[in-house]
Design a protein around this motif. Structure first.
Motif, PDB file in Angstrom:
ATOM      1  N   ARG A 149      28.147  -7.245  40.906  1.00 20.83           N
ATOM      2  CA  ARG A 149      27.252  -7.168  39.737  1.00 20.83           C
ATOM      3  C   ARG A 149      27.448  -8.346  38.790  1.00 20.83           C
ATOM      4  O   ARG A 149      26.495  -8.858  38.228  1.00 20.83           O
ATOM      5  CB  ARG A 149      27.451  -5.847  38.995  1.00 20.83           C
ATOM      6  CG  ARG A 149      26.969  -4.660  39.805  1.00 20.83           C
ATOM      7  CD  ARG A 149      26.922  -3.388  38.984  1.00 20.83           C
ATOM      8  NE  ARG A 149      26.630  -2.231  39.792  1.00 20.83           N
ATOM      9  CZ  ARG A 149      25.435  -1.905  40.258  1.00 20.83           C
ATOM     10  NH1 ARG A 149      24.409  -2.679  40.004  1.00 20.83           N
ATOM     11  NH2 ARG A 149      25.263  -0.830  40.990  1.00 20.83           N
ATOM     12  N   GLN A 192      25.533  -8.883  47.518  1.00 19.89           N
ATOM     13  CA  GLN A 192      26.220  -8.058  48.513  1.00 19.89           C
ATOM     14  C   GLN A 192      26.022  -8.631  49.920  1.00 19.89           C
ATOM     15  O   GLN A 192      26.954  -8.748  50.695  1.00 19.89           O
ATOM     16  CB  GLN A 192      25.715  -6.610  48.450  1.00 19.89           C
ATOM     17  CG  GLN A 192      26.389  -5.672  49.424  1.00 19.89           C
ATOM     18  CD  GLN A 192      27.856  -5.478  49.132  1.00 19.89           C
ATOM     19  OE1 GLN A 192      28.291  -5.498  47.986  1.00 19.89           O
ATOM     20  NE2 GLN A 192      28.651  -5.296  50.176  1.00 19.89           N
ATOM     21  N   PRO A 211      21.691  -7.374  42.788  1.00 18.97           N
ATOM     22  CA  PRO A 211      23.029  -7.200  43.364  1.00 18.97           C
ATOM     23  C   PRO A 211      23.027  -7.117  44.893  1.00 18.97           C
ATOM     24  O   PRO A 211      23.990  -7.533  45.539  1.00 18.97           O
ATOM     25  CB  PRO A 211      23.522  -5.887  42.751  1.00 18.97           C
ATOM     26  CG  PRO A 211      22.792  -5.789  41.451  1.00 18.97           C
ATOM     27  CD  PRO A 211      21.435  -6.401  41.713  1.00 18.97           C
ATOM     28  N   ALA A 217      25.811 -11.317  40.384  1.00 15.40           N
ATOM     29  CA  ALA A 217      24.361 -11.107  40.351  1.00 15.40           C
ATOM     30  C   ALA A 217      23.811 -11.442  38.965  1.00 15.40           C
ATOM     31  O   ALA A 217      22.758 -12.083  38.835  1.00 15.40           O
ATOM     32  CB  ALA A 217      24.011  -9.670  40.724  1.00 15.40           C
TER      33      ALA A 217
END
Length: 122
Positions: free
Chosen positions: A37, A51, A47, A40
């Motif tokens: 996060r 990932q 996010p 991001a």
């Protein structure tokens, strides 16, 4: 904030940036990577994009996960040196192909590089 190239997947561009951080020493072997996060937010992306990027880096062996703790940069210096060499060769290949497209021969390209390096030292 990084401007993204619309012709390349965003996760690939972020992955390339993280690889540059690693080979330049901004991130060292064993360093903890930012949380999904957090990164991001830094890149202003979903996010899920970060990932996916982390999963790809893990698949390549560049990072590893410790469950519940986070992701870390590999401590395998051979892997990091290999990554550095791979990226440098890719950059050189692109540069040489562009110079050849402009009509430069190998000796002229080498001379231009040497001239640039000498000018850069002054």
């Amino acid at each position: 904030m990084k401007e993204f190239n619309n012709s390349i997947s965003i996760y690939v561009q972020i992955m390339d940036e993280v690889k540059r951080w690693i080979i330049s020493g901004k991130l060292k072997g064993g360093d903890k990577l930012p949380a999904v996060r957090e990164l991001a937010l830094d890149f202003k992306v979903n996010p899920n994009t970060v990932q996916r990027m982390y999963q790809e880096l893990e698949g390549e062996g560049i990072v590893y996960s410790q469950r519940g703790i986070g992701r870390f940069v590999t401590e395998d210096q051979g892997m990091i040196q290999g990554l550095k060499l791979s990226i440098s060769r890719s950059l050189i290949k692109t540069f040489v192909e562009e110079m050849q497209a402009l009509g430069f021969q190998a000796t002229e390209i080498a001379a231009e590089i040497m001239n640039y390096l000498q000018e850069d030292q002054n």
